[in-house]
Design a protein around this motif. Structure first.
Motif, mmCIF file in Angstrom:
data_model
loop_
_atom_site.group_PDB
_atom_site.id
_atom_site.type_symbol
_atom_site.label_atom_id
_atom_site.label_comp_id
_atom_site.label_asym_id
_atom_site.label_seq_id
_atom_site.Cartn_x
_atom_site.Cartn_y
_atom_site.Cartn_z
ATOM 1 N N ASP A 305 31.408 27.865 60.622
ATOM 2 C CA ASP A 305 31.340 26.409 60.765
ATOM 3 C C ASP A 305 31.133 25.982 62.211
ATOM 4 O O ASP A 305 31.303 24.813 62.548
ATOM 5 N N PRO A 314 31.560 21.468 65.404
ATOM 6 C CA PRO A 314 31.653 22.035 64.053
ATOM 7 C C PRO A 314 30.682 21.396 63.069
ATOM 8 O O PRO A 314 30.277 20.242 63.220
ATOM 9 N N GLN A 348 42.938 29.956 65.713
ATOM 10 C CA GLN A 348 42.099 29.267 64.742
ATOM 11 C C GLN A 348 42.775 27.978 64.271
ATOM 12 O O GLN A 348 44.003 27.925 64.165
ATOM 13 N N PRO A 349 41.994 26.934 63.956
ATOM 14 C CA PRO A 349 42.596 25.723 63.387
ATOM 15 C C PRO A 349 43.162 26.015 62.006
ATOM 16 O O PRO A 349 42.878 27.053 61.399
ATOM 17 N N ARG A 354 40.477 22.897 57.666
ATOM 18 C CA ARG A 354 39.158 23.415 58.047
ATOM 19 C C ARG A 354 38.248 23.618 56.839
ATOM 20 O O ARG A 354 37.133 23.101 56.788
ATOM 21 N N ASN A 392 46.092 20.683 60.520
ATOM 22 C CA ASN A 392 45.760 20.387 61.914
ATOM 23 C C ASN A 392 46.606 19.224 62.416
ATOM 24 O O ASN A 392 47.000 18.340 61.646
ATOM 25 N N ALA A 430 39.188 19.023 65.509
ATOM 26 C CA ALA A 430 38.804 19.920 64.424
ATOM 27 C C ALA A 430 39.090 21.380 64.734
ATOM 28 O O ALA A 430 39.514 22.139 63.850
ATOM 29 N N MET A 431 38.883 21.809 65.996
ATOM 30 C CA MET A 431 38.810 23.242 66.266
ATOM 31 C C MET A 431 39.728 23.762 67.362
ATOM 32 O O MET A 431 39.788 24.966 67.586
#
Length: 579
Positions: A305, A314, A348-349, A354, A392, A430-431
């Motif tokens: 992604d 993303p 990692q999120p 995700r 998140n 997001a990330m």
């Protein structure tokens, strides 16, 4: 070789739980998790049913990269407690049947490690060659832009070389400038690392997760220099071909295994983090006959992604790509080696935010994602809070972020001026790695029961509804679904060792596969959609036993077809041939 019930290592039936100590549980009110906090939560791990705890680094460290910059490999940082505290935690976990794996970073150290302090003290230091020191480019003044020995760009933005004015040379750091790379070409470095690893095993540790272990070998030319990489951004280049899976990597890993693990007790585990590894690399790393690693962490599936601008740009996941990647690893390691299985970790999120739906269908999508992952062939890894369906953090101000990678990205984009702060914030929300590092949500009280002080990173506001206390009280919760998945791996040989066959590879919304062993077959269906999905699964599954589902009335197969509700997961079993 293909493992059988008679020769399969213990870890083929195990589940590993990762603890990021600074965010797990604080015992003394300073806002940072610690080892005595872990002691308070061991019952949670026991109830979950995990077999191994993997601790992210707790060694002495300046905390430039939250402990992945180690200044003393054989001591515990005072943030987390003492060596005696660690001994107590290890003993308590062992008493409950849980093994302990330490996160170990030997590609680099902190610049405050005594080895590096000595190395940079003089060009004539006996430890000078323990790190990568190089002069400026020929014909260029040291310390001026572009004079770095190579054009490599760092993982944390900027060049990989830091000029040291005192000695007039540059040192290599693939990550932060405070994380100088060790020179594994020097046998003294390797022996010092091996001695330290043996010290930990003698102390009772059950193995290691080796951070970026496939970066330890660099491609050195005959004259001792390192080559530039192709240009990417500005004056920086991509040097990864010169240090990822370098020419002596497998030699070093085999030597490490021989020096550290050979002749030791059974029950040890050696896992490698290997960014950029292909299936072919994975076969070499994990082939038992080669005696290198037991399993590796692949990064292919967690890069799907990433958009044209990288991880902070993303794009929506295409499920067909995910099936192609994970299916390739399942097929590639079917006869040699072993897979590690993970969605989440400290880098990692949160997977429910995700690849799932962290709103209306948080429980359903979290349990579906867990089911799909844990039913693959391999050893599953659960990251703290994943078993609670933690999401998140959605931190809404750039000032709320703490991760060095995120902060460097913000500084770089502002300097370049072509990305707005709003776009940067959207990418971080997001990330960012901070999404995984917010404190574990134990209850609905202030700061989620993590600390009585001010937490080092803000607690996710949704802790009032998403927390361990609430999850434990609900039999249909994410937590109890993880318990059932872990028990299934312990109890069912098909889950542990069965063959894997991907179904419906081109379906855009449903992940489907079978596992088979000794005439018993499992069908796993997972919907990656908020809409109902009708799928054809073929004959032989009508009236199959429901092993596990995430809805009160799980989907059944009738006439070779099934209708899956939003984010539904179901596992069916049959002992009859399916035609």
């Amino acid at each position: 070789m293909t493992f059988t019930a008679d020769d399969a290592p213990w870890w083929t039936g195990a589940v590993v739980y990762q603890i990021y100590p600074r965010s797990f549980q604080d015992s003394d009110g300073d806002g940072v998790g610690d080892l005595r906090g872990v002691l308070q939560r061991i019952d949670h791990l026991v109830e979950l049913g995990v077999d191994v705890v993997w601790f992210s680094p707790i060694y002495r460290s300046p905390q430039d990269d939250n402990g992945y910059d180690i200044s003393d490999y054989q001591d515990v940082d005072q943030l987390f407690g003492t060596l005696e505290d660690l001994d107590e935690v290890v003993a308590a976990l062992h008493a409950r049947g849980i093994k302990v794996v330490m996160d170990l970073v030997v590609n680099h150290t902190s610049d405050e490690h005594p080895w590096f302090v000595e190395s940079r003290s003089s060009v004539d230091s006996p430890k000078r060659d323990w790190y990568w020191w190089r002069p400026a480019r020929p014909g260029m003044a040291p310390g001026t832009p572009g004079a770095e020995p190579t054009n490599w760009g760092s993982f944390f933005s900027g060049p990989t070389w830091e000029y040291d004015q005192a000695t007039g040379e540059y040192y290599l750091h693939l990550f932060s400038r405070k994380q100088p790379d060790l020179n594994w070409e020097n046998p003294q470095v390797r022996q010092a690392v091996y001695a330290m690893m043996r010290w930990w095993l003698d102390r009772g540790i059950d193995g290691f997760r080796m951070d970026v272990i496939n970066l330890i070998s660099k491609a050195v030319r005959e004259d001792g220099s390192l080559a530039d990489g192709p240009a990417t951004t500005g004056a920086l280049g991509d040097g990864s071909a010169q240090y990822t899976h370098g020419p002596r990597l497998h030699e070093f890993l085999q030597e490490m295994h021989h020096e550290v693990f050979d002749g030791r007790r059974d029950g040890l585990l050696l896992v490698g983090e290997t960014p950029g590894a292909t299936v072919e690399d994975g076969r070499l790393f994990t082939d038992p006959a080669r005696r290198e690693l037991d399993m590796v962490f692949t990064f292919e599936h967690v890069g799907l992604d990433h958009g044209p601008g990288g991880k902070y740009d993303p794009r929506p996941l295409d499920l067909r790509d995910l099936k192609a990647v994970l299916g390739r690893w399942q097929a590639g390691l079917a006869d040699v080696g072993w897979n590690s299985l993970y969605w989440d970790n400290h880098d990692q999120p949160r997977i429910v935010s995700r690849f799932g739906d962290d709103g209306e269908y948080r429980r359903e999508s979290a349990t579906m994602l867990a089911t799909v992952l844990h039913l693959h062939r391999g050893t599953p890894y659960v990251y703290q809070g994943e078993e609670l369906g933690m999401t998140n953090a959605h931190l809404r101000s750039l000032d709320d972020y703490r991760d060095i990678e995120a902060l460097r990205y913000v500084a770089q984009t502002r300097a370049q001026g072509h990305v707005s702060d709003d776009a940067v914030l959207a990418g971080l929300m997001a990330m960012s790695r901070d999404n995984a590092r917010t404190p574990v949500q134990w209850d609905a009280s202030r700061h989620a029961g993590f600390t009585t002080g001010e937490p080092w990173l803000p607690v996710n506001p949704n802790h009032r509804s998403v927390n361990a206390e609430a999850e434990r009280a609900d039999p249909s919760s994410v937590f109890h679904h993880y318990r059932r998945l872990i028990a299934l791996r312990h109890d069912d040989p098909v889950v542990r060792l069965g063959d894997f066959t991907m179904l419906l590879p081109e379906h855009p919304h449903v992940y489907a596969f079978t596992r088979a062993l000794d005439g018993v077959r499992l069908l796993v269906l997972g919907s990656f959609s908020g809409d109902e999905q009708a799928v054809e699964v073929g004959p032989g599954w009508d009236d199959a036993e429901v092993v596990l589902g995430n809805h009160a009335e799980p989907a059944r197969v009738a006439g070779g077809a099934a209708a899956l509700r939003p984010w539904e997961a179901v596992v069916l079993r049959t002992a009859a041939p399916t035609g």
